[in-house]
Design a protein around this motif. Sequence first.
Motif, PDB file in Angstrom:
ATOM      1  N   HIS A 156       0.844  -1.197   0.000  1.00 53.30           N
ATOM      2  CA  HIS A 156       0.000   0.000   0.000  1.00 53.30           C
ATOM      3  C   HIS A 156       0.880   1.248   0.000  1.00 53.30           C
ATOM      4  N   SER A 214      -1.499  -1.082  -4.236  1.00 52.71           N
ATOM      5  CA  SER A 214      -2.714  -0.396  -3.807  1.00 52.71           C
ATOM      6  C   SER A 214      -2.295   1.032  -3.456  1.00 52.71           C
ATOM      7  N   GLU A 216      -1.857   5.473 -11.526  1.00 55.11           N
ATOM      8  CA  GLU A 216      -2.197   4.437 -12.509  1.00 55.11           C
ATOM      9  C   GLU A 216      -1.027   3.484 -12.743  1.00 55.11           C
ATOM     10  N   GLN A 237      -0.712   1.227  -9.719  1.00 51.29           N
ATOM     11  CA  GLN A 237      -1.810   0.263  -9.664  1.00 51.29           C
ATOM     12  C   GLN A 237      -1.632  -0.832 -10.714  1.00 51.29           C
TER      13      GLN A 237
END
Length: 125
Positions: A9, A33, A25, A28
């Motif tokens: 994360h 995350s 983007e 990801q």
Amino acid sequence: MPTADTAPHILLVEDEAFLRELVMEGLQEAGFSVVEASDGTSGVQALQSDVRIDVLLSDIKLPDIDGYQVAEAARTLRPGLKVILMTGYAPSPLPPALQSVVYRVLQKPFSLETLPGMVNAALEA
């Protein structure tokens, strides 16, 4: 592909919306995350929350509190959190209190293709 529970994360603090979106983007797509914050205050609020954060990726020059202050908050609120700072300006020496916290200072522009590897390296450091 990692699941949302197993994926690292990232807290992304960047005031330029276009760049924030591009970086988010890219991360990801690489399986991370990402929680985004558009300014330093929002970044610190995320650090104060119970949201999972494995790496802080923050711009240094922000409109309210700067990335150094966000990194300092991370050092206090989440000891051991990996920090990567970004800047479009000439690099200045890191404040001494942050030298053990900041894994890397990225000079903008940087290649989005290399970012996932750098985040993984920070996680392993």
